[in-house]
Design an enzyme around this catalytic site. Structure first.
Site, PDB file in Angstrom:
ATOM      1  N   SER A 141       0.402  -1.268  -0.475  1.00 44.25           N
ATOM      2  CA  SER A 141      -0.487  -0.036   0.018  1.00 44.25           C
ATOM      3  C   SER A 141       1.030   1.002   0.042  1.00 44.25           C
ATOM      4  O   SER A 141       1.914   1.474   0.172  1.00 44.25           O
ATOM      5  CB  SER A 141      -0.370   0.039   1.063  1.00 44.25           C
ATOM      6  OG  SER A 141      -1.366   1.036   1.570  1.00 44.25           O
ATOM      7  N   TYR A 166      -2.114  -0.676  10.090  1.00 43.20           N
ATOM      8  CA  TYR A 166      -2.889  -0.363   8.844  1.00 43.20           C
ATOM      9  C   TYR A 166      -1.118  -0.463   7.667  1.00 43.20           C
ATOM     10  O   TYR A 166      -0.647  -1.601   7.155  1.00 43.20           O
ATOM     11  CB  TYR A 166      -3.611   0.143   8.160  1.00 43.20           C
ATOM     12  CG  TYR A 166      -3.837  -0.149   6.521  1.00 43.20           C
ATOM     13  CD1 TYR A 166      -4.606  -1.542   6.241  1.00 43.20           C
ATOM     14  CD2 TYR A 166      -3.532   0.566   6.018  1.00 43.20           C
ATOM     15  CE1 TYR A 166      -4.425  -1.712   4.838  1.00 43.20           C
ATOM     16  CE2 TYR A 166      -4.008  -0.032   4.852  1.00 43.20           C
ATOM     17  CZ  TYR A 166      -3.417  -0.864   4.108  1.00 43.20           C
ATOM     18  OH  TYR A 166      -3.904  -0.924   3.207  1.00 43.20           O
TER      19      TYR A 166
END
Length: 354
Positions: A141, A166
């Site tokens: 990501s 995350y």
């Protein structure tokens, strides 16, 4: 680079009821012949499960003749299940897209991230170790860049300062993959996705949430007083990048010490055109009116509120995707207006607002 022809291959897609995963399976239906595609997803209720179910229904309808396609409802954290799948199918290529997504949710629900993004990915790596694969491709990501000030973000930059759990789990995936590539000679490629959007996307993403709120006559909050820039990347561009990368695995080589050089790579996939959040909202509004989701005379100004930055967010994301262009001849091409038009038209058809 080791070229892989996907025809006749056994391919595992994890998270295949998700936004990117379902679009990838659709594309593999079109692009591959006589392949076996296994799609595993735990169908959790992080967002509306009926949206995931409708994606799966569409996949069943689109499945071409001669394609050996199976959906498995299961969790990556279930080691016995993952081992059995690898035992049964002997996968050639694995694309790991299953993950607990979302930056803000990781602040309130950390357990979900550890189970899915850490334990789940570890189980995939262990399975690839015991059932050698030609290529493991996995989703990282843009959030791994954390608070980096230098833009555009390059895969050569240090990524040691995540600003959310995350992001930390995604960075750890890259470290795990590097370790397994080195120890067990597993060709692996990580893809750092930048703000993916499009039809049937995730309802927790800004463009989707804004649309839902505007329809209800609620006010939308624009963070950092609108001074955020995002490298929005249309889902078809992301899928194009994944399919190209699947077909080109890092080569296995030996170093001077006779030990394997890790067959490991990481790429950014991003539009390379960061858009200001206020401009993005303006285009979204125009396309929602054009598609008939919102009335022509909708008063946007009355429904906008500029607010400060949220914890875990960053002001700018911007991909340097020159390595993807160099190695795979691909740069995302779909403009924000074109992409949001597709989203608005899908929204009108799917939810059929009056």
């Amino acid at each position: 680079m080791n070229k892989i022809n996907l025809n006749g291959k056994k391919i595992l897609v994890t998270g295949g009821a998700g936004f990117i995963g379902s679009n990838l399976v659709k594309r593999l239906f079109k692009d591959t012949k006589e392949s076996t595609i296994v799609n595993i997803d735990n169908m959790n209720d992080y967002y509306d499960v009926s949206l995931k179910e409708s994606r799966l229904k569409e996949l069943e309808a689109l499945k071409p003749e001669g394609c050996n396609y199976h959906f498995v409802k299961g969790d990556l954290a279930d080691k016995a299940l993952i081992d059995k799948l690898f035992d049964d199918y002997k996968f050639d290529v694995v694309v790991n897209l299953a993950a607990q997504a979302g930056v803000r949710y990781s602040i309130t629900n950390p357990d979900a991230y550890i189970m899915s993004n850490m334990i789940g990915f570890y189980n995939i790596l262990e399975a690839c170790r015991h059932h050698p694969v030609q290529h493991l491709v996995y989703a990282s990501s843009s959030s791994v860049y954390g608070g980096n000030k230098k833009v555009p973000f390059s895969t050569d930059d240090r990524v040691d300062n995540p600003v959310s759990l995350y992001a930390a789990t995604k960075k750890s995936n890259e470290l795990f993959a590097h370790c397994y590539s080195k120890l067990y000679d597993i060709p692996s490629t990580g893809l750092r996705f930048f703000t993916v959007y499009g039809p049937a996307g995730r309802p927790d993403m800004a463009y989707f949430g804004f649309t839902n709120k505007l329809l209800k006559g609620e006010t939308i909050q624009i963070f950092n007083y609108g001074n955020c820039r995002r490298d929005f990347t249309y889902v078809d561009d992301i899928v194009e990048g994944i399919v190209r990368v699947m077909q080109g695995a890092p080569e296995r080589k030996k170093g001077e010490d006779g030990l394997p050089i890790p067959p490991y790579a990481v790429y950014n996939i991003g539009g390379g055109q960061p858009e200001n959040l206020l401009d993005f909202v303006t285009i979204l509004q125009e396309e929602l009116v054009r598609a008939g989701v919102l009335p022509q005379d909708f008063d946007f100004e009355a429904h906008k509120q500029l607010v400060p930055m949220q914890p875990g967010d960053v002001p700018t994301t911007y991909a340097d995707a020159t390595a993807l262009e160099r190695d795979y001849g691909f740069t995302p091409k779909i403009t924000l207006r074109e992409g949001l038009r597709h989203f608005a038209e899908w929204y009108k058809t799917y939810y059929n607002p009056a």
